[in-house]
Design an enzyme around this catalytic site. Structure first.
Site, PDB file in Angstrom:
ATOM      1  N   ASP A 141       0.834  -1.210   0.000  1.00  0.00           N
ATOM      2  CA  ASP A 141       0.000   0.000   0.000  1.00  0.00           C
ATOM      3  C   ASP A 141       0.867   1.257   0.000  1.00  0.00           C
ATOM      4  OD1 ASP A 141       0.829  -0.165   2.616  1.00  0.00           O
ATOM      5  OD2 ASP A 141      -1.175  -0.082   3.512  1.00  0.00           O
ATOM      6  N   SER A 142       2.211   1.088   0.036  1.00  0.00           N
ATOM      7  CA  SER A 142       3.110   2.234  -0.183  1.00  0.00           C
ATOM      8  C   SER A 142       2.852   2.835  -1.566  1.00  0.00           C
ATOM      9  CB  SER A 142       4.574   1.806  -0.055  1.00  0.00           C
ATOM     10  OG  SER A 142       4.864   0.750  -0.943  1.00  0.00           O
TER      11      SER A 142
ATOM     12  N   ASP B 210      -1.009  -5.962  -0.110  1.00  0.00           N
ATOM     13  CA  ASP B 210      -1.382  -5.372   1.180  1.00  0.00           C
ATOM     14  C   ASP B 210      -2.881  -5.165   1.258  1.00  0.00           C
ATOM     15  OD1 ASP B 210       0.816  -5.019   2.831  1.00  0.00           O
ATOM     16  OD2 ASP B 210       1.387  -3.113   1.925  1.00  0.00           O
TER      17      ASP B 210
ATOM     18  N   LYS C 257      -1.014  -9.261   3.028  1.00  0.00           N
ATOM     19  CA  LYS C 257      -0.266  -8.801   4.203  1.00  0.00           C
ATOM     20  C   LYS C 257      -1.141  -7.811   4.949  1.00  0.00           C
ATOM     21  CE  LYS C 257       3.470  -5.947   3.821  1.00  0.00           C
ATOM     22  NZ  LYS C 257       2.985  -4.740   4.521  1.00  0.00           N
TER      23      LYS C 257
ATOM     24  N   GLU D  99      -1.250  -5.316   8.799  1.00  0.00           N
ATOM     25  CA  GLU D  99      -0.393  -4.729   9.824  1.00  0.00           C
ATOM     26  C   GLU D  99      -0.950  -4.941  11.229  1.00  0.00           C
ATOM     27  OE1 GLU D  99       0.300  -0.581   8.918  1.00  0.00           O
ATOM     28  OE2 GLU D  99       1.025  -1.038   6.891  1.00  0.00           O
TER      29      GLU D  99
ATOM     30  N   GLU E 242       9.562  -3.960  10.413  1.00  0.00           N
ATOM     31  CA  GLU E 242       9.999  -2.700   9.799  1.00  0.00           C
ATOM     32  C   GLU E 242      10.555  -1.740  10.846  1.00  0.00           C
ATOM     33  OE1 GLU E 242       7.180  -0.983   7.071  1.00  0.00           O
ATOM     34  OE2 GLU E 242       8.382   0.836   6.801  1.00  0.00           O
TER      35      GLU E 242
HETATM   36  O1  KIV Z   1       3.635  -1.138   1.529  1.00  0.00           O
HETATM   37  C1  KIV Z   1       4.814  -1.496   1.519  1.00  0.00           C
HETATM   38  O2  KIV Z   1       5.548  -1.180   0.593  1.00  0.00           O
HETATM   39  C2  KIV Z   1       5.295  -2.282   2.653  1.00  0.00           C
HETATM   40  C3  KIV Z   1       6.763  -2.429   2.937  1.00  0.00           C
HETATM   41  C4  KIV Z   1       7.023  -3.351   4.069  1.00  0.00           C
HETATM   42  C5  KIV Z   1       7.639  -2.801   1.851  1.00  0.00           C
HETATM   43  O3  KIV Z   1       4.504  -2.788   3.369  1.00  0.00           O
END
Ligand code: KIV
Length: 274
Positions: free
Chosen positions: A47-48, A86, A116, A118, A185
């Site tokens: 999600d970056s 994400d 993924k 968080e 991270e």
């Molecule tokens: O969104 C992202 O790019 C991440 C990083 C850990 C690479 O979650």
């Protein structure tokens, strides 16, 4: 071309074999093709991309629909790496039903093999357990968790002994819930190194020191495409500067050619009425 991708089990075997896992982010077909060509093991539609590709100041605004759209583009060019996406902010925090529906979109509408998410608060644990029981592989993410930036900031996390013990316990809980790998991270190296030894699942670090089972970076940071990078990234080139210079050069060449090829305006006045 059909995909013969790596699987979550391959990553776990890599850990057992002591083979370092490499992971990079991708946000569209162009960056995905670079990531595929790198030979890395995991391609993350992170999600970056909200910041890298959509111009937002944080990862929070990107929608589930936008993430699915980007994952589809990346999925068209990723063949070997395990493809992970994400779950964006507020696509899983409102309960397990919502999380299954959101994660299900990546598995049904894109070639993604895992998601993924968080954190490891009790509500998140319930969500992870439900996803795993539904058959959706989950990668955990602790330490600096950008979706909590307004609470935790962008700085290094788990600096005190008590915070380190809390993070350690959360990492064990994530493994217990069935996460197949864990991203750590921007935390102290010693903490990541200890967890790499304590956990059976692969620990993939980003700004967490060299002693992890694998490393992940935001590809745009690594290439110097972003205006600034986090303190733990040393860009391998200054791509943004190189690109801007080349584009300026091209514009200059075109203007120069225009001047020599076209007669000056006063010799060629516009026709009246136009
Ligand atoms: O969104 C992202 O790019 C991440 C990083 C850990 C690479 O979650």
């Amino acid at each position: 071309m059909g995909r013969l991708p790596l699987t979550t089990r391959d990553l776990q075997n890599y850990k057992r074999q002591g083979r370092i896992i490499t992971a990079l982010t991708a946000w569209d077909a162009l960056s995905g093709a670079w990531v595929e060509a790198s030979g890395c093991d995991v391609a993350l539609v992170g999600d970056s991309l909200a910041m890298v590709s959509l111009g937002y100041p944080t990862t929070l605004p990107v929608s589930l629909g936008a993430m699915v759209h980007h994952a589809q583009a990346v999925g068209r060019v990723i063949h070997r790496p395990l493809l992970v996406a994400d779950l964006p902010f507020l696509s899983y925090q409102c309960g397990a039903e919502q999380a299954v529906a959101a994660a299900g979109r990546f598995l049904k509408e894109t070639p993604c093999q895992a998601v993924k998410l968080e954190g490891a608060e009790p509500e998140t644990m319930a969500v992870i357990s439900r996803l795993v029981r539904t058959g959706i592989p989950v990668m955990g993410h602790l330490g600096l968790t950008p979706q909590s930036v307004h609470r935790l900031g962008w700085g290094r996390q788990a600096c005190s002994a008590s915070d380190q013990e809390r993070l350690r316990q959360k990492a064990l809980d994530l493994q217990q819930q069935g996460c197949f790998a864990l991203v750590l991270e921007h935390i102290p190296s010693a903490l990541a190194s200890g967890l790499r030894r304590e956990l059976n699942i692969p620990v993939i670090g980003i700004g967490a020191g060299p002693d992890c089972d694998g490393q992940i970076l935001v590809t745009a940071d690594l290439l110097g495409l972003t205006p600034s990078q986090p303190p733990f990234v040393k860009p391998r080139l200054q791509a943004a500067e190189m690109f801007k210079q080349e584009l300026r050069g091209w514009c200059h060449e075109q203007r120069h050619r225009e001047q020599t090829a076209r007669p000056p305006r006063e010799d060629n006045p516009p026709r009246p009425g136009y």
